[in-house]
Motif scaffolding. Structure first.
Motif, PDB file in Angstrom:
ATOM      1  N   GLY A 183       8.043  13.947   9.157  1.00  0.00           N
ATOM      2  CA  GLY A 183       8.667  12.630   9.064  1.00  0.00           C
ATOM      3  C   GLY A 183       7.696  11.494   9.245  1.00  0.00           C
ATOM      4  N   ALA A 184       6.526  11.586   8.614  1.00  0.00           N
ATOM      5  CA  ALA A 184       5.485  10.569   8.815  1.00  0.00           C
ATOM      6  C   ALA A 184       5.915   9.197   8.315  1.00  0.00           C
ATOM      7  N   GLY A 185       6.793   9.143   7.300  1.00  0.00           N
ATOM      8  CA  GLY A 185       7.322   7.865   6.823  1.00  0.00           C
ATOM      9  C   GLY A 185       6.234   6.898   6.409  1.00  0.00           C
ATOM     10  N   SER A 235      10.232  13.060   1.689  1.00  0.00           N
ATOM     11  CA  SER A 235      10.117  12.488   0.355  1.00  0.00           C
ATOM     12  C   SER A 235       8.680  12.573  -0.157  1.00  0.00           C
ATOM     13  N   ARG A 236       8.540  13.053  -1.377  1.00  0.00           N
ATOM     14  CA  ARG A 236       7.208  13.071  -1.986  1.00  0.00           C
ATOM     15  C   ARG A 236       6.693  11.650  -2.209  1.00  0.00           C
ATOM     16  N   TYR A 237       7.624  10.718  -2.393  1.00  0.00           N
ATOM     17  CA  TYR A 237       7.224   9.316  -2.554  1.00  0.00           C
ATOM     18  C   TYR A 237       6.462   8.844  -1.321  1.00  0.00           C
ATOM     19  N   GLN A 286       2.507   7.847  -0.798  1.00  0.00           N
ATOM     20  CA  GLN A 286       2.143   6.546  -0.223  1.00  0.00           C
ATOM     21  C   GLN A 286       1.210   6.732   0.975  1.00  0.00           C
ATOM     22  N   ALA A 287       1.510   7.747   1.796  1.00  0.00           N
ATOM     23  CA  ALA A 287       0.676   8.011   2.970  1.00  0.00           C
ATOM     24  C   ALA A 287      -0.737   8.393   2.559  1.00  0.00           C
ATOM     25  N   ALA A 288      -0.855   9.187   1.502  1.00  0.00           N
ATOM     26  CA  ALA A 288      -2.180   9.598   1.037  1.00  0.00           C
ATOM     27  C   ALA A 288      -3.028   8.382   0.655  1.00  0.00           C
ATOM     28  N   GLY A 346       1.851  16.728   2.473  1.00  0.00           N
ATOM     29  CA  GLY A 346       2.846  17.635   1.934  1.00  0.00           C
ATOM     30  C   GLY A 346       4.253  17.132   2.188  1.00  0.00           C
ATOM     31  N   VAL A 347       5.222  17.983   1.843  1.00  0.00           N
ATOM     32  CA  VAL A 347       6.641  17.659   1.986  1.00  0.00           C
ATOM     33  C   VAL A 347       7.271  18.640   2.957  1.00  0.00           C
TER      34      VAL A 347
END
Length: 573
Positions: free
Chosen positions: A356-358, A383-385, A389-391, A403-404
């Motif tokens: 849940g990094a969000g 969410s892959r979205y 975004q985190a990447a 990852g998801v």
């Protein structure tokens, strides 16, 4: 044109691999007969012995017309399977076809009768159940799934005192006291906005006899009715609604929560908030939700669009970074993890999973604390979205993987193997789980014995959240259903952690700290070091060919088959 032998029919038998002697047959090679056509051939040719592949047999057994067919001439069905666990298919087929069914496998390079495989599996199961720390066990193919017994909970050294002392040096007491006062003002503004929203929807005065009917008549969206009913309870508890006969009446004059008054309250609060925190994103978000409450209540406005306007994440990021309570949480998590990493054995890579990094607020606080250690850090979100975004945001840490992961689904179903992680980090995500105890059990199974779960969560109702983010939360399937509460309280969290099998279960800030009254807490909980490990179970079984998974649950056979496939071909971690 193909021909069929009357005595023996061969369906999809691999050419040249015949472990038994049969009457002459015609090899159909790679032909795959549809179940309807296969039944027609069987009824017309009336063979005594049928040979086919496991996949063809399974399709035949699932075919709806099978019970209506006359297959009384069948004496024996033979099939070949690549899966040693398909002895269950043989038993099912024998029951449905009312004849002898025998399966064979060459999964390990040697032809074996599946009946002997079944006996071997039974011996493995019995041996696994003989271990005192095994609660339940099943096999699928070469994978043995075991549920460990919960260990006795014991006190642990969690090193929270050192983190508490370090953070006391970073925040001025007066600044924290002001933050608490502003949070109380934010909550009161949200309560007044609830009254305003109820009034705009024609729900003031509110009826007591049939609340559900009143909400439906007012056009409240079905998915939001439990939340609005909860509002009525909270407004009563806070003294803003009072019972009078069969109605709930406001205790304040309508001018106190009018559109104009609320605009003035939100404007003043936004200025004070910015002075205390250095930002305004949280207040802008809360204010915009307050303005849109009638539309949110009726479902005319999607709450997610207010949190992520035009798909942007800046507002959501402010929500999880801006307040002093959020800053305290992030620094507490980062300090504790940095100290934990420093205590680990030198040269042994640490495996850290963040769920849940969000928007990455917790991630960006934690990564600098791990910069000087060898670590495999997997940052995930449902969410892959968000993962993508985190990447982008974390390019300064190229060693972080992305990852998801969904906390509402079994970990093995997503390709995550048990007992693979030294530490799991979760910042404000577990409250979104449908069943918190189920999700905690999933996380415990992912951790190695002695591993740690570090997470932050609210532990009391936040009125401004009830008037904003609550419109996006899933309906809970756990004890929150009983009270319609958004969050578990501190005692409920500690109970849930203990039931899942965690020990320690302490949190910050400590009682008496200026921020303690807000209920935002950082928990640290440990998997007992004596919990059954894969290595110990492998030593007990003395069977190196088996794949072992120590799961938190044992689902149906079909699901286990899917899990076994993930383990064999799609180990994501």
């Amino acid at each position: 044109m193909m021909t069929l032998n009357v005595d023996t029919l061969l369906i999809d038998l691999p050419s040249g691999r015949h472990p038994w002697h049969l009457p002459a047959f015609t090899d159909l090679g790679s032909h795959h007969l549809a179940p309807a056509r296969l039944l027609a051939v069987l009824e017309r040719q009336r063979p005594a012995v049928v040979v086919m592949g496991a996949e063809q047999l399974e399709r035949l057994l699932d075919f709806p017309a099978l019970p209506l067919s006359d297959l009384s001439h069948l004496e024996q069905v033979l099939f070949i399977s690549p899966h040693p666990g398909d002895w269950q298919l043989a038993e099912r087929a024998a029951g449905q076809l009312n004849c002898q069914v025998q399966g064979f496998t060459d999964a390990q390079g040697t032809w074996r009768d599946l009946a002997s495989v079944k006996l071997e599996h039974q011996r493995w199961r019995e041996r696994a159940l003989g271990h005192p720390d095994v609660n339940a066990v099943t096999l699928h193919g070469q994978t043995l799934f075991a549920v460990p017994r919960l260990c006795e909970i014991a006190p642990v050294e969690d090193h929270l005192a050192a983190t508490e002392a370090a953070l006391d040096q970073q925040f001025a007491a007066g600044h924290l006291t002001e933050a608490v006062q502003l949070n109380d003002q934010l909550g009161h503004a949200a309560l007044l906005s609830m009254l305003n929203g109820l009034d705009h929807c024609g729900l003031l005065p509110a009826p007591l006899n049939d609340v559900a009917q009143a909400l439906a008549h007012a056009g409240i969206a079905p998915g939001h009715r439990p939340l609005i009913a909860r509002w009525l309870d909270v407004l009563q508890a806070q003294g803003l609604l009072r019972r009078e006969g069969t109605q709930l009446l406001p205790t304040l004059d309508a001018s106190v929560w009018s559109d104009a008054t609320l605009e003035s309250i939100w404007a003043r609060l936004t200025v004070d908030w910015a002075r205390n925190t250095g930002g305004s994103g949280t207040l802008e978000y809360a204010r915009d939700n307050a303005r849109q409450l009638p539309s949110l209540m009726r479902g005319d406005c999607a709450a997610v669009h207010l949190l992520f306007p035009e798909g942007r994440t800046e507002r959501a990021a402010a929500l999880y970074r801006e307040s002093l309570a959020a800053q305290y949480q992030h620094r507490a998590v980062a300090h504790w993890i940095g100290a934990w990493a420093a205590r680990q054995a030198i040269g042994v890579p640490l495996r850290v999973l963040e769920v849940g990094a969000g928007t990455g607020s917790t991630t960006q606080a934690v990564l600098p604390a791990l910069a000087d250690v060898s670590v495999d850090y997997l940052c995930t979100d449902v969410s892959r979205y968000f993962s993508e975004q985190a990447a982008e945001r974390l390019q300064a840490w190229p060693w972080v993987r992305h990852g998801v992961f969904d906390i509402d689904r079994p970990a093995l179903a997503q390709g995550y193997r048990s007992q693979s992680w030294d530490l799991i980090v979760a910042g404000g995500v577990l409250n979104a789980a449908r069943d918190i105890e189920r999700s905690l059990a999933t996380l415990l199974a992912l951790l190695k014995p002695g591993g740690w779960l570090v997470f932050s969560e609210p532990t009391r109702e936040e009125f401004w959240v009830m008037a904003s983010q609550a419109f996006m939360l899933n309906q809970a399937n756990d004890e929150r259903q009983l009270s319609s509460a958004t969050f578990l309280d501190l005692t409920q969290w500690q109970t849930a952690l203990a039931r899942a099998g965690f020990q320690g279960n302490r949190s910050l800030p400590a009682a008496g700290h200026p921020l303690a009254s807000l209920g935002h807490r950082v928990f640290v909980a440990q998997v007992p070091a004596q919990r059954l490990s894969r290595a110990r179970l492998a030593d007990h079984l003395e069977q190196p060919a088996l794949h072992l998974e120590l799961s938190d649950q044992l689902p149906d056979s079909h699901t286990l088959g899917q899990w076994a496939s993930f383990i064999a071909i799609k180990d994501l971690t």
